[in-house]
Write an enzyme that holds these catalytic residues in place. Sequence first.
Site, PDB file in Angstrom:
ATOM      1  N   SER A  45     -39.151 -33.126 -68.594  1.00 42.37           N
ATOM      2  CA  SER A  45     -40.218 -32.169 -68.321  1.00 42.37           C
ATOM      3  C   SER A  45     -40.892 -31.778 -69.632  1.00 42.37           C
ATOM      4  CB  SER A  45     -39.639 -30.922 -67.643  1.00 42.37           C
ATOM      5  OG  SER A  45     -40.652 -29.975 -67.396  1.00 42.37           O
ATOM      6  N   GLY A  46     -42.211 -31.911 -69.675  1.00 40.29           N
ATOM      7  CA  GLY A  46     -42.961 -31.565 -70.879  1.00 40.29           C
ATOM      8  C   GLY A  46     -43.122 -32.697 -71.867  1.00 40.29           C
ATOM      9  N   THR A  50     -47.945 -36.256 -67.205  1.00 39.29           N
ATOM     10  CA  THR A  50     -49.215 -35.953 -66.542  1.00 39.29           C
ATOM     11  C   THR A  50     -50.387 -36.371 -67.423  1.00 39.29           C
ATOM     12  OG1 THR A  50     -48.228 -34.118 -65.317  1.00 39.29           O
ATOM     13  CG2 THR A  50     -50.620 -34.104 -65.558  1.00 39.29           C
ATOM     14  N   ASN A 101     -42.587 -26.346 -70.246  1.00 40.43           N
ATOM     15  CA  ASN A 101     -43.879 -27.034 -70.202  1.00 40.43           C
ATOM     16  C   ASN A 101     -44.936 -26.087 -69.655  1.00 40.43           C
ATOM     17  OD1 ASN A 101     -45.975 -28.835 -69.966  1.00 40.43           O
ATOM     18  ND2 ASN A 101     -44.994 -30.145 -68.448  1.00 40.43           N
ATOM     19  N   SER A 104     -46.489 -27.946 -66.104  1.00 37.43           N
ATOM     20  CA  SER A 104     -45.448 -28.731 -65.445  1.00 37.43           C
ATOM     21  C   SER A 104     -45.847 -29.076 -64.017  1.00 37.43           C
ATOM     22  CB  SER A 104     -44.136 -27.948 -65.443  1.00 37.43           C
ATOM     23  OG  SER A 104     -43.132 -28.661 -64.767  1.00 37.43           O
ATOM     24  N   SER A 105     -45.775 -30.355 -63.665  1.00 39.68           N
ATOM     25  CA  SER A 105     -46.051 -30.782 -62.286  1.00 39.68           C
ATOM     26  C   SER A 105     -44.909 -30.301 -61.400  1.00 39.68           C
ATOM     27  CB  SER A 105     -46.165 -32.306 -62.204  1.00 39.68           C
ATOM     28  OG  SER A 105     -47.227 -32.778 -62.989  1.00 39.68           O
ATOM     29  N   GLY A 328     -40.424 -34.422 -64.277  1.00 38.02           N
ATOM     30  CA  GLY A 328     -39.443 -34.901 -65.237  1.00 38.02           C
ATOM     31  C   GLY A 328     -38.069 -34.296 -65.009  1.00 38.02           C
ATOM     32  N   GLU A 330     -34.991 -32.078 -65.267  1.00 39.56           N
ATOM     33  CA  GLU A 330     -34.992 -30.641 -65.558  1.00 39.56           C
ATOM     34  C   GLU A 330     -33.577 -30.086 -65.646  1.00 39.56           C
ATOM     35  OE1 GLU A 330     -39.249 -29.134 -63.692  1.00 39.56           O
ATOM     36  OE2 GLU A 330     -37.391 -28.541 -62.725  1.00 39.56           O
TER      37      GLU A 330
END
Length: 647
Positions: A45-46, A50, A101, A104-105, A328, A330
């Site tokens: 994540s981050g 994206t 992030n 974050s998605s 991502g 986590e």
Amino acid sequence: MREYHTVPQPQKLKPHVFTVGEQSYRNVKSLMEPVNQSIVVSGESGAGKTWTSRCLMKFYAVVASSPTSWESHRVAERIEQRILNSNPVMEAFGNACTLRNNNSSRFGKFIQLQLNRAHQMTGAAVQTYLLEKTRVACQAPRERNFHIFYQICKGASAQERLQWHLPEGAAFSWLPNPDRTLEEDCFEVTREAMLHLGIDTPTQSNIFKLLAGLLHLGNTQFANSEDEAQPCQLMEQAKGSVRTSALLLRLPEDTLLETLRIRTIQAGRQRQLFRKPCSRRECDTRRDCLAKLVYARLFDWLVAVINSSTCAAPDTWTTFIGLLDVYGFESFPDNSLEQLCINYANEKLQQHFVAHYLRAQQEEYAAEGLEWSFVNYQDNQSCLDLIEGSPISICSLLNEECRLNRPCSAAQLQTRIESALASQPCLGPNKLSREPSFIVVHYAGPVCYLTTGLVEKNKDPVPPELTTLLQQSQDPLLKELFPTNPNAESQEEPSGQNRMPMLTVVSKFKASLEQLLCVLHSTTPHYIRCIKPNSQARAQTFVRAEVLSQLEACGLVETVHISAAGFPIRVSHRNFVERYKLLRRLRPRTSSGPHRPCPAQGHSGERPTCQFSVEPGFPPPTSSSLKAPGRAGHSALPAGGEATGGE
């Protein structure tokens, strides 16, 4: 973009995501099976997934657009613009600021870029996975709600603030950290993109009015009732909030309040209806469920609108390039079902990479009798067995608890998981935690999951009274999201022998993952690994230990070893012959040389064999030319199979 698109060998330029994009595009043009391509963008994540997906979409919008007339150019430009405009809309409604992030998605997406016979992009289709709808009503400390809520509060005009009842400085329980300003808070970008997708200004205003109604719903607080036979009373400061929420959602205020505070129960053979007042906790749960239900339906509606605007007719496209951008890996201080599903998806994608690259290539070399010493790699199958395996796994235990519908405390669930799966090497107890939990050792590292709320989140129950309430709304968009169907069967939960198997969050997510992997297996996959240089989101800071741990966890070290020792060109015999059949000449293999005329068939018992015939200036290839391992200074065959002299 054009530099990477026009260069004969993109591998000779500096490493870039455009290299992967161009190679997949050339593979489509080469028509080598499987023609359809997929690019799996993965990482923590981050790490930049994206952003990378955005870059790839812009790349294809440029290189896959070659219109032959002014009119077709205008059409192509509209298609590309609509495809690119889907990004800010989906990010506004599906992304949020987390501890790791700022953007974050909170959902996964597979974007299918559709190409016609001329390899021009004619459309795109989006498939989404598991929106984290719980974020609407529950945000972790120092995190935020979805971007769109902050955009409407910060970017609305004075007139819109009056219409949506969003006065300056208003405080909302579901809008934490409102003073923090992010790049993603730009309201105008979202509105402009929605216009390009065909969502006109009145419809946009309708959407934002519903979102404002959800914010006011979050301020609806209840007080404990002294008499259990009486419904909970509203707190004094919440009376205005429920009135405003009902006004914005165009619901009868009394009906809204009654639905939140009183539940209907069917009992007995006669299916008699009983009304039971809810406890304060149940009232809060029903309020949160109402908000999550509306937001999830709205998000699905937006995805459908985007697809109707960008998707090409089936007879206008022949191949596709798929971009997979999933949440991502986590690991937060508190991890629940959302993180379990997210990390489960990452495990499945890692297994796809292991099976397709680390394992399959080495097995091919062994099967063909080539000299090869196997490179050891980390296989995450044991972790997948723990999460989804048969007959017993974490998923099956959660689903069984939902099916039995019995009281199960967090401590009991922890004990059951640890005892039933004690033999699994990737499961461990968390002896340092005061709360009931368990540890799963993922390929990217161990994660501690709290058992509190796991079963309830997996059930994801929606009281039928809430759906009935929303069907009574006079709002045109809510009417579309919750249509009234008189022929539909009762939404009440069936009982006894008529009870259907419960469709849980985990089972639905697992089914969608299997469907996604079927698509990936039918394509030629490419992989982009996004690596976080540091965990503090600081620029120009490269922490070697953190980077190395990510490289080791995702198998990149083994990948480099296999690529360096392996063979850069791997083409099936059938595809190779099909691609280079123009160079094929049938000659009998005799001692007098390859240019002796072929004898008439029937005079020899031997079948003609394939001999290479090449043009002057090109040295005839030998068997070692096709089997030379990749070494420094040697170029692999360019994407699309175009060979250059002597290579």
